[in-house]
Scaffold this motif. Sequence first.
Motif, mmCIF file in Angstrom:
data_model
loop_
_atom_site.group_PDB
_atom_site.id
_atom_site.type_symbol
_atom_site.label_atom_id
_atom_site.label_comp_id
_atom_site.label_asym_id
_atom_site.label_seq_id
_atom_site.Cartn_x
_atom_site.Cartn_y
_atom_site.Cartn_z
ATOM 1 N N ARG A 233 0.223 -4.496 -0.091
ATOM 2 C CA ARG A 233 -0.335 -3.046 -0.303
ATOM 3 C C ARG A 233 -0.005 -2.064 0.737
ATOM 4 N NH1 ARG A 233 -6.692 -2.984 -1.379
ATOM 5 N NH2 ARG A 233 -6.086 -4.299 -3.167
ATOM 6 N N PHE A 234 0.459 -0.734 0.203
ATOM 7 C CA PHE A 234 0.803 0.452 0.969
ATOM 8 C C PHE A 234 2.026 0.204 1.562
ATOM 9 C CE2 PHE A 234 -3.730 0.701 1.412
ATOM 10 C CZ PHE A 234 -3.924 1.576 0.698
ATOM 11 N N TYR A 235 3.023 -0.896 1.219
ATOM 12 C CA TYR A 235 4.311 -1.091 1.888
ATOM 13 C C TYR A 235 5.333 -0.470 0.684
ATOM 14 C CZ TYR A 235 8.320 -3.230 4.252
ATOM 15 O OH TYR A 235 9.393 -3.323 4.813
ATOM 16 N N GLN A 236 6.178 0.220 1.697
ATOM 17 C CA GLN A 236 7.315 0.985 0.889
ATOM 18 C C GLN A 236 8.538 0.442 1.828
ATOM 19 O OE1 GLN A 236 5.853 5.056 0.834
ATOM 20 N NE2 GLN A 236 6.052 4.886 -1.395
ATOM 21 N N ALA A 237 9.663 -0.136 0.846
ATOM 22 C CA ALA A 237 10.777 -0.786 1.724
ATOM 23 C C ALA A 237 11.467 0.033 2.684
ATOM 24 C CB ALA A 237 11.431 -1.453 0.652
ATOM 25 N N ASP A 238 11.408 1.411 2.248
ATOM 26 C CA ASP A 238 12.300 2.297 3.083
ATOM 27 C C ASP A 238 11.262 3.566 3.288
ATOM 28 O OD1 ASP A 238 13.932 4.052 4.291
ATOM 29 O OD2 ASP A 238 15.600 3.357 3.167
ATOM 30 N N SER A 239 11.172 4.075 4.624
ATOM 31 C CA SER A 239 10.244 5.283 4.731
ATOM 32 C C SER A 239 11.047 6.437 4.202
ATOM 33 C CB SER A 239 9.751 5.577 6.146
ATOM 34 O OG SER A 239 10.759 5.495 7.020
ATOM 35 N N THR A 240 12.297 6.421 4.258
ATOM 36 C CA THR A 240 13.244 7.677 3.791
ATOM 37 C C THR A 240 13.118 7.902 2.301
ATOM 38 O OG1 THR A 240 15.153 6.419 3.925
ATOM 39 C CG2 THR A 240 14.464 7.778 5.937
ATOM 40 N N THR A 241 13.242 6.575 1.608
ATOM 41 C CA THR A 241 13.039 6.458 0.160
ATOM 42 C C THR A 241 11.773 6.950 -0.275
ATOM 43 O OG1 THR A 241 12.582 3.997 -0.048
ATOM 44 C CG2 THR A 241 14.805 4.796 -0.131
ATOM 45 N N SER A 242 10.805 6.777 0.399
ATOM 46 C CA SER A 242 9.404 7.054 0.027
ATOM 47 C C SER A 242 9.165 8.420 0.013
ATOM 48 C CB SER A 242 8.196 6.318 0.798
ATOM 49 O OG SER A 242 8.098 7.112 1.965
ATOM 50 N N ARG A 243 10.065 9.127 0.984
ATOM 51 C CA ARG A 243 9.988 10.555 0.828
ATOM 52 C C ARG A 243 10.718 11.050 -0.084
ATOM 53 N NH1 ARG A 243 11.669 11.117 6.320
ATOM 54 N NH2 ARG A 243 10.450 9.445 6.933
ATOM 55 N N LYS A 244 11.853 10.567 -0.334
ATOM 56 C CA LYS A 244 12.599 10.934 -1.478
ATOM 57 C C LYS A 244 12.042 10.659 -2.785
ATOM 58 C CE LYS A 244 17.042 10.372 -3.539
ATOM 59 N NZ LYS A 244 18.568 9.576 -3.419
ATOM 60 N N TYR A 245 11.382 9.596 -3.042
ATOM 61 C CA TYR A 245 10.948 9.130 -4.383
ATOM 62 C C TYR A 245 9.484 9.322 -4.619
ATOM 63 C CZ TYR A 245 15.425 7.168 -4.913
ATOM 64 O OH TYR A 245 16.811 6.719 -5.074
ATOM 65 N N GLY A 246 8.937 9.488 -3.398
ATOM 66 C CA GLY A 246 7.251 9.557 -3.454
ATOM 67 C C GLY A 246 6.455 8.279 -3.680
ATOM 68 N N GLY A 247 5.169 8.381 -4.034
ATOM 69 C CA GLY A 247 4.683 6.831 -4.472
ATOM 70 C C GLY A 247 3.608 6.404 -3.072
ATOM 71 N N VAL A 248 2.868 5.757 -3.296
ATOM 72 C CA VAL A 248 1.954 5.253 -2.007
ATOM 73 C C VAL A 248 2.141 3.905 -1.914
ATOM 74 C CG1 VAL A 248 0.336 7.319 -2.520
ATOM 75 C CG2 VAL A 248 0.214 5.141 -3.767
ATOM 76 N N GLY A 249 2.882 3.118 -2.506
ATOM 77 C CA GLY A 249 2.956 1.744 -2.169
ATOM 78 C C GLY A 249 1.828 0.919 -2.925
ATOM 79 N N LEU A 250 1.262 1.326 -3.863
ATOM 80 C CA LEU A 250 0.209 0.493 -4.421
ATOM 81 C C LEU A 250 0.616 -0.450 -5.559
ATOM 82 C CD1 LEU A 250 -2.753 2.817 -4.627
ATOM 83 C CD2 LEU A 250 -2.546 0.857 -3.331
ATOM 84 N N GLY A 251 1.707 0.029 -6.452
ATOM 85 C CA GLY A 251 2.049 -0.352 -7.797
ATOM 86 C C GLY A 251 2.255 -2.049 -7.696
ATOM 87 N N LEU A 252 3.089 -2.261 -6.617
ATOM 88 C CA LEU A 252 3.410 -3.791 -6.659
ATOM 89 C C LEU A 252 2.625 -4.683 -6.213
ATOM 90 C CD1 LEU A 252 7.058 -3.892 -5.371
ATOM 91 C CD2 LEU A 252 6.300 -4.390 -7.777
ATOM 92 N N SER A 253 1.697 -4.297 -5.276
ATOM 93 C CA SER A 253 0.536 -5.191 -4.892
ATOM 94 C C SER A 253 -0.534 -5.318 -6.103
ATOM 95 C CB SER A 253 -0.096 -4.590 -3.549
ATOM 96 O OG SER A 253 -1.036 -3.295 -4.010
ATOM 97 N N ILE A 254 -0.770 -4.157 -6.929
ATOM 98 C CA ILE A 254 -1.715 -4.234 -7.964
ATOM 99 C C ILE A 254 -1.066 -5.325 -9.169
ATOM 100 C CG2 ILE A 254 -2.551 -3.191 -9.734
ATOM 101 C CD1 ILE A 254 -2.787 -0.889 -8.108
ATOM 102 N N THR A 255 0.068 -5.113 -8.981
ATOM 103 C CA THR A 255 0.982 -6.088 -10.097
ATOM 104 C C THR A 255 0.864 -7.560 -9.921
ATOM 105 O OG1 THR A 255 2.276 -4.210 -10.842
ATOM 106 C CG2 THR A 255 3.284 -6.534 -11.158
#
Length: 285
Positions: A233-255
């Motif tokens: 939960r809340f993990y994004q592989a790359d903090s620079t991509t999260s800034r570029k692509y947005g998102g909060v890192g919830l999707g995969l944990s829910i899935t």
Amino acid sequence: KDGKSKLGEIKVKPVNYDDKITEVYSIIRDITEKNRLEQKLAEYHEQIEQSYEDLKEAHRAKTEFTSNITHELLTPLTSIKGYTELINDKMIGDINDDQKEKLQIILRNTDRLIGLIRNLLTVTELENNRLELQIKSVSINGTIKKILQDIQPQSEGKKLSIIQNIPPLPEICGDEERLGRAITNLIINAIKFTPEKGKITITAVEEGDSIKISINDTGTGIPVDRLPFIFDRFYQADSTTSRKYGGVGLGLSITKEIIEMHNGIIWAESDENGSTFNIVLPKQN
Ligand SMILES: Nc1ncnc2c1ncn2[C@@H]1O[C@H](COP(=O)(O)OP(=O)(O)O)[C@@H](O)[C@H]1O
Ligand SMILES: [Mg+2]
């Protein structure tokens, strides 16, 4: 000594010698301090228990608030989406290309918001153990078809080609809405992390008692050392991509949680050519 009475504890130990008690050892201890500490400990214990109750109440209130607010956010957004679609589909009158382009931007962003809110709602349900699966017969063919219709504005905007490798499959037992959410999150990620004119391939096959669904993209890929964490939960592989692509890192944990609630498994593979997310779901639960 000073005339005050004190609490004492006496321990007596007989000493046996040749089956006869020849001596008795006794120890007398002042336990005034011990008693005081025990009383303090009991008080602390009570305080901690009270704090725990308060915390549980605060958590319940927070969950209820999140659940209410997400529902309140969804209602007007669904209405905005509906009317925008009406105009976009020329049901109200003719529109020119420029207007259509702008309407599609509105639709894409509305969809993004709706997706985020739906994920927030699911997280709240999962946290509260309120997510009870509504098990019915589910058509994977139908579910994927509906998802692709829903996400069309997002894939069209990036000129991605979406290829479907899906023969008619037998229905499976599951929660249609939740499985839809799980697969949607994967497809939305594939769209999000794939540059313009990329390719997304959705494959589904029957494998014995299971159905395997794979979503492959020609996107950025995920570094191997990050792969083990992407479902957290809340993990994004790359903090620079999260800034570029947005998102909060919830999707995969829910899935992952939804798939595992269906007794299925999910894993990801990735290299510099892109990523593949695989799901195996049992036909019967
Ligand atoms: N198809 C994909 N291609 C590349 N990276 C991905 C893909 N799917 C997921 N990821 C990585 O996993 C992370 C977690 O994904 P997710 O839980 O959906 O969160 P979010 O999409 O909000 O960032 C992403 O931030 C991204 O780094
Ligand atoms: Mg995501």
